[in-house]
Design an enzyme around this catalytic site. Structure first.
Site, PDB file in Angstrom:
ATOM      1  N   CYS A  14       0.863  -1.179   0.000  1.00 39.93           N
ATOM      2  CA  CYS A  14       0.000   0.000   0.000  1.00 39.93           C
ATOM      3  C   CYS A  14       0.903   1.234   0.000  1.00 39.93           C
ATOM      4  O   CYS A  14       1.749   1.379   0.901  1.00 39.93           O
ATOM      5  CB  CYS A  14      -0.848  -0.023   1.272  1.00 39.93           C
ATOM      6  SG  CYS A  14      -1.874   1.435   1.521  1.00 39.93           S
ATOM      7  N   CYS A  48      -0.907   3.733  -6.597  1.00 41.43           N
ATOM      8  CA  CYS A  48      -1.731   3.147  -5.534  1.00 41.43           C
ATOM      9  C   CYS A  48      -1.951   1.706  -5.954  1.00 41.43           C
ATOM     10  O   CYS A  48      -2.209   1.432  -7.139  1.00 41.43           O
ATOM     11  CB  CYS A  48      -3.058   3.888  -5.459  1.00 41.43           C
ATOM     12  SG  CYS A  48      -4.346   3.051  -4.489  1.00 41.43           S
TER      13      CYS A  48
HETATM   14  N1  DGL Z   1      -3.849   0.535  -1.946  1.00 45.08           N
HETATM   15  C1  DGL Z   1      -3.592   1.693  -1.150  1.00 45.08           C
HETATM   16  C2  DGL Z   1      -2.479   2.536  -1.726  1.00 45.08           C
HETATM   17  O1  DGL Z   1      -1.630   1.995  -2.344  1.00 45.08           O
HETATM   18  C3  DGL Z   1      -4.821   2.163  -0.655  1.00 45.08           C
HETATM   19  C4  DGL Z   1      -5.297   3.498  -0.681  1.00 45.08           C
HETATM   20  C5  DGL Z   1      -6.514   3.800   0.108  1.00 45.08           C
HETATM   21  O2  DGL Z   1      -6.973   2.994   0.922  1.00 45.08           O
HETATM   22  O3  DGL Z   1      -6.979   4.917  -0.085  1.00 45.08           O
HETATM   23  O4  DGL Z   1      -2.346   3.679  -1.579  1.00 45.08           O
END
Ligand code: DGL
Length: 280
Positions: free
Chosen positions: A90, A201
């Site tokens: 993430c 993301c």
């Molecule tokens: N997959 C996350 C990232 O890479 C999640 C973002 C989120 O929950 O807003 O930023």
């Protein structure tokens, strides 16, 4: 670490013992599965634990301090279950907590994510690179440090992809609603002349086929997932943490949200049928 095996013919020999502990991965939701599938592919002997903090998803618009707290809790959960290494699958959690996790657990290797703007900047021919990410990622120090390394003469157009994470969480990545939303972000990037779009993301690679259809074949999409899997592989080799041998990796999934809903969306997005355990 090693153990000794004796043979009838001679003395005990040093023998590197496989480290059978699992690798932990965490994300706010299903996005980290884009990293999970790369790690599972690159390291088929390793057991993997995946934690989706869906009770607090999305992370992207929350204050970084709050995301840091959630990420520490998620890491503690994975460490309690014996994780030998943790992948912050993430970008937002990495922006919020990578440094503080390393301070809190100095013995544990943490592999984080940062938007791949450096490789994109090295490849662009139009000298324009687009990046789509959450607000938390774009406002974090990690991104500021990465951006500083972009050579002069390459402009970086950054956009916050509001609503994209929520869209992916539904599992609908090719519906008319998904297309309308994605167009709002990627058409301006295409029209500005970027030839590289960094998917900053981990949820966004699920939208890559749709994005590619909109921007056309002359724009490359950059996903850091495969590079992160290679980094995980390097770290476990360097630190002698591999579960080498004939063991076939076992996979466990956890969510702070709805287990059945995650199981359904996982099947849809990555074709994995598995039960999901509730947390907390
Ligand atoms: N997959 C996350 C990232 O890479 C999640 C973002 C989120 O929950 O807003 O930023």
């Amino acid at each position: 670490m090693g153990r000794a095996i004796g043979t009838a013919k001679g003395p005990a020999l040093p023998f590197p013992s496989p480290d059978t502990r699992p690798i932990g991965l965490l994300d706010s939701g299903v996005g980290g599965l884009t990293v999970w599938r790369e790690v599972a592919h690159a390291l088929p002997n390793e057991d993997l634990l995946y934690f989706a903090d869906q009770a607090h998803c999305p992370y992207g618009a929350r204050p970084l301090r709050e995301v840091r707290e959630f990420t520490h809790r998620a890491a503690a959960f994975l460490l309690d279950r014996g994780a030998k290494l943790i992948v912050l699958a993430c970008n937002t959690a990495s922006a919020a907590a990578l440094d503080s996790l390393r301070t809190a657990w100095p013995q544990t290797p943490f592999v984080g994510m940062e938007p791949a703007i450096k490789p994109a900047a090295a490849k662009t021919r139009t000298h324009k690179v687009g990046i789509l990410a959450t607000r938390g990622t774009l406002e974090g120090d990690l991104f500021a440090r990465t951006r500083e390394r972009v050579p002069n003469g390459v402009s970086v157009i950054q956009l916050t992809g509001d609503g994209l994470v929520e869209q992916v969480e539904t599992g609908e990545i090719d519906s008319p609603a998904a297309e309308a939303l994605v167009r709002r972000y990627v058409e301006p990037l295409r029209d500005a002349g970027v030839d590289e779009i960094v998917l900053g993301c981990t949820h966004y690679p699920f939208l890559a086929p749709l994005i590619q259809r909109i921007v056309g074949p002359s724009v490359a999409l950059v996903d850091a997932g495969p590079a992160v899997a290679r980094q995980v592989e390097r770290v476990i080799i360097q630190r002698s943490l591999s579960n080498e041998g004939s063991h076939r990796g076992e996979y466990h999934f956890f969510t702070s949200g709805e287990p059945e809903a995650l199981a359904r969306v996982m099947d849809r997005l990555i074709g994995v049928k598995a039960s999901v355990e509730p947390v907390g």
